[in-house]
Each structure stands twice: as C-alpha cells, then as structure tokens.
Design an enzyme around this catalytic site. Structure first.
Site, PDB file in Angstrom:
ATOM      1  N   ARG A 136      -3.828   6.931   0.491  1.00  0.00           N
ATOM      2  CA  ARG A 136      -4.406   8.453   1.117  1.00  0.00           C
ATOM      3  C   ARG A 136      -3.303   9.064   1.910  1.00  0.00           C
ATOM      4  NH1 ARG A 136      -9.709   5.982   3.477  1.00  0.00           N
ATOM      5  NH2 ARG A 136      -8.300   4.090   3.032  1.00  0.00           N
ATOM      6  N   ASP A 147      -6.692  -3.415  -7.108  1.00  0.00           N
ATOM      7  CA  ASP A 147      -7.133  -3.867  -5.993  1.00  0.00           C
ATOM      8  C   ASP A 147      -7.286  -5.569  -6.154  1.00  0.00           C
ATOM      9  OD1 ASP A 147      -8.194  -2.820  -3.224  1.00  0.00           O
ATOM     10  OD2 ASP A 147      -9.450  -4.416  -3.837  1.00  0.00           O
ATOM     11  N   ARG A 167       1.008  -1.056   0.001  1.00  0.00           N
ATOM     12  CA  ARG A 167      -0.194  -0.048  -0.001  1.00  0.00           C
ATOM     13  C   ARG A 167       0.893   1.200   0.026  1.00  0.00           C
ATOM     14  NH1 ARG A 167      -5.346   0.022   1.559  1.00  0.00           N
ATOM     15  NH2 ARG A 167      -6.372  -1.883   1.059  1.00  0.00           N
ATOM     16  N   TYR A 216     -14.287 -12.548   1.033  1.00  0.00           N
ATOM     17  CA  TYR A 216     -15.097 -11.197   0.546  1.00  0.00           C
ATOM     18  C   TYR A 216     -16.341 -11.314  -0.233  1.00  0.00           C
ATOM     19  CZ  TYR A 216     -11.268  -8.257   2.422  1.00  0.00           C
ATOM     20  OH  TYR A 216     -10.391  -7.440   3.127  1.00  0.00           O
ATOM     21  N   ARG A 242      -7.006  10.962  -6.743  1.00  0.00           N
ATOM     22  CA  ARG A 242      -8.159  10.319  -6.415  1.00  0.00           C
ATOM     23  C   ARG A 242      -9.529  11.183  -6.661  1.00  0.00           C
ATOM     24  NH1 ARG A 242     -12.367   8.180  -5.977  1.00  0.00           N
ATOM     25  NH2 ARG A 242     -13.078   6.798  -4.301  1.00  0.00           N
TER      26      ARG A 242
END
Ligand code: CP3
Length: 346
Positions: A30, A76, A26, A152, A39
């Site tokens: 952000r 992702d 990562r 998920y 973004r």
C-alpha cells in the site's frame, strides 16, 4: 542469466559479489500509489492474490521502480489455510480473519490435497513473473512456517498473546504435532511447486517465532523447519533457503544451525555485532533495518543503513528490513536506500 550468476543467489550461497544485494520484505504494498490503484481492481485481497495478471503486476511494480535485486512473489502466507479449506478473509484495516480451529476434529477436516488443487493461480503467476524479470533479478518464493500458520489458524487472526495456539501446544503437544505435520507437508509441497514454476530462492516466514516458550522452541520451530529444509535441499539443492524466525533472540543460533538453511533473516532487535560473530560464520545474513527508519528517512536512515553495512556488508549478506515495509513509507526513501546500498564499498 542463469540463477547461479544472479547477485542475490550468489550471496545466499556465500559466493563473492560485486555489490551487496538488496530486496525488501513487503516491497509490494500500500505504500506504492501504483499498488493502491491495482488493488482497487479486485474485490478482495485473496481474489487479488489468485488473479495472476494482478499478482504478476504487483510483484513487478517495486522491481521496476527501484531496480531491486529480487522480486518476491505477490501472495500471502495465509493462502495455505485457505487452500486447506479453512475460511480466510482479509478485512480492510483489520488484518486477516479465519474461522478458528479449536479441536482435533477441526484439524481432521482440513483438506490435505487443497494446496495442489487450489493454488494453481499462484504457480501461474510465478511462471509469468519469471518471463518478465530483468536478467539479474532473482525470483523468491515463500511460505509461512508451520508454527506461524498454526498460530493464525487456531487463533483466527492476529492476537496479543496467541493464548489459544500456545495453550494447545502446551496442553496437548501430540495433537499439536499432528497439525504441524499436516502443515509441514502442505508447505513443502507449496514451496516445491513454486520452485518448479520458477522460484530461484525460498523464504520461510516464522513471524511469531518470538512468542514461543523456550521449552517448546525446538519442537515447534526448529524441528519442522529442519524437516522442510532437508526435503527441499534433497530435491532442489540449487535453490537457497532463507529462514526468518522473527523475534527469536538467542534462538537465532538454533535456526542458523539447521543444516539445510543457507541464510537467516534477522529482525531489527538482533545486534549486528552479535550476528556477525555468531551467525555469519555459518549462514548468510539478511536484514535488519527497522522499517521505521525507512519511514523517517533523512539522517536517521543514512546512519542506520551505514551502521548495518559496516557491520555485516563485508561478509555474506543481503540488505533487507528487519520486518516488512509499512504503508506510511514514502517511496522516495526506498529509492534513497537502494542508492546507499549500491554506493557502499567494502
Ligand atoms: O512484497 C512482498 O513481501 C510479497 C507479498 C507478501 C504479503 N504478505 C502481501 C500482503 C508477503 C511475503 C506476505 C507474508 C505475510 N503475510 C506474513 C509474513 C511476514 C510478516 O509480516 O511477518 C504474514 C504474518 C502475513 C499475514 C498477513 N497478511 C497479515 C497479518 C496481513 C494484514 C496486515 C497488513 O499489513 O495489512 C496481511 C495482508 C497483506 N499481505 C497485505 C499485503 C500487501 C496488505 C493487504 C492490502 O493490500 O491491504
């Protein structure tokens, strides 16, 4: 530069390197102001992932700022369920939401050809990143492992205990195997196409390996990884394979024993001494700084980084975190960490 000369690729293949290579899970995200600005140009996170100009820029930002040894494609793990036709959404501050699979009929409706048909923008982004990278920087492709994707997909998002996914695996292992086999094939295809497009190493994220009951670990985690890695190794032996079974504890041994796996990424709960004695003789290690030490910075960061380097840096090793960079991380602390690792001598 040929991939075989890049420090990260050499370390993953257990070849001697002048400095310990470093990249961070990562590393795009952000915590970087330039990422937040980028973004804002896309309406949704998936649109961001599927717009090559944006994905390429996000991939390059941390490499440019910190001079890391690798870029990891900005994408992702949930693009696979999305490409298979499951509804996937990322809501601001809530994480991913999927329309949950709850029966074998839901599984049968998944589109096995979706990856090939819908993930072109991801492969285009890889081609473009490859052209823009500094000569010694390696390009990493990735995918989620079958168990983590299944978790998920069945649960419909993150969960405290993944009770639906685990329950299904315990109740009807044959049905569960069918879903795992479909994912295995989509993941293998996705990784091979990323390699075709220019990825020079691949990482398989099994982020929820740590919650699998011990009796099912081989069936849900080791066997699928073994089949995926064997296929990749047979077709593309020049591309090192990194496995990240987060939270696997004692089961890290079983993952390190998978013949085609070249490197294992250890989370921050794995003791370095144990890893050095048990795992490093068989695989290159990667990890295992707690992302919170990177938020703290200062002496805590100096001490933790020095401790990891002292324990693992003399063998085959790539510095990384034990999980991804979190949004609260001051970018200056990342710059300092890169300096520490670069300055370290065996
Ligand atoms: O820099 C990189 O590491 C490359 C990009 C990358 C992302 N996700 C971007 C992302 C990678 C390698 C991933 C993998 C991923 N995605 C995993 C495996 C690693 C892990 O964390 O265990 C998992 C489980 C996911 C699923 C996922 N994606 C979750 C749970 C979330 C929400 C949580 C969060 O941090 O917001 C995402 C969203 C996501 N993927 C973001 C990023 C940068 C944040 C989205 C934003 O910009 O707001």
């Amino acid at each position: 530069m040929d991939a075989t000369e890049k420090p990260l690729i050499r370390a993953l293949f257990r070849e001697p390197v002048e400095h310990v290579p470093i990249w961070l899970m990562r590393q795009a995200g952000r915590y970087l102001p330039e990422y937040r600005a980028l973004r804002a140009k896309a309406n949704s996170f998936l649109e961001f992932c599927y717009t090559p100009a944006l994905a390429v820029e996000a991939t390059l930002q941390p490499v440019r700022r910190f001079g890391l040894d690798a870029a990891i494609l900005f994408s992702d793990i949930l693009v696979i369920p999305d490409a298979m036709g499951q509804t996937v959404e990322f809501r601001e501050g809530e994480g991913p939401k999927l329309a949950p699979l709850r029966s074998i009929d839901d599984v049968a409706r998944l589109d096995m050809w979706g990856t090939r048909a819908r993930l072109h923008p991801v492969y285009d982004a890889i081609e473009q990143v490859k052209k823009a990278l500094p000569a010694a920087t390696a390009l990493i492709g990735f995918a989620g492992a079958p168990w983590t994707l299944a978790a998920y997909m069945i649960e419909g998002g993150a969960s405290r205990d993944f009770r639906h996914a685990k329950g299904w695996a315990l109740r009807a292992p044959d049905e569960f195997d069918r879903l795992l086999a479909m994912l295995e094939s989509a993941i293998t295809q996705h990784l091979l196409t990323q390699i075709e497009a220019g990825a020079e190493a691949v990482q398989i994220f099994d982020s929820w390996a740590g919650i699998v009951p011990a009796s099912l670990f081989d069936r849900l985690c080791v066997a699928p990884l073994n089949r995926i890695a064997a296929r990749l190794k047979a077709e593309r032996p020049e591309v090192p394979i990194i496995a990240f079974p987060r939270g696997a504890g004692m089961n890290y041994r079983r993952v390190a024993g998978v013949p085609a796996v070249d490197a294992v990424s250890i989370d921050y709960t794995v003791p370095c001494d144990w890893a050095r004695e048990t795992l490093q003789p068989v695989v290159t290690l990667q990890g295992n700084l707690d992302p919170i030490a990177l938020v703290e910075g200062g002496d805590a960061l100096e001490r933790e980084a020095a401790r990891i380097l002292a324990a693992l840096g003399s063998g085959p090793f790539a510095f990384n975190l034990g999980h991804g960079v979190i949004p609260e991380t001051p970018p200056e602390h990342v710059a300092r960490l890169v300096e520490i690792v670069r300055a370290w001598k065996r």
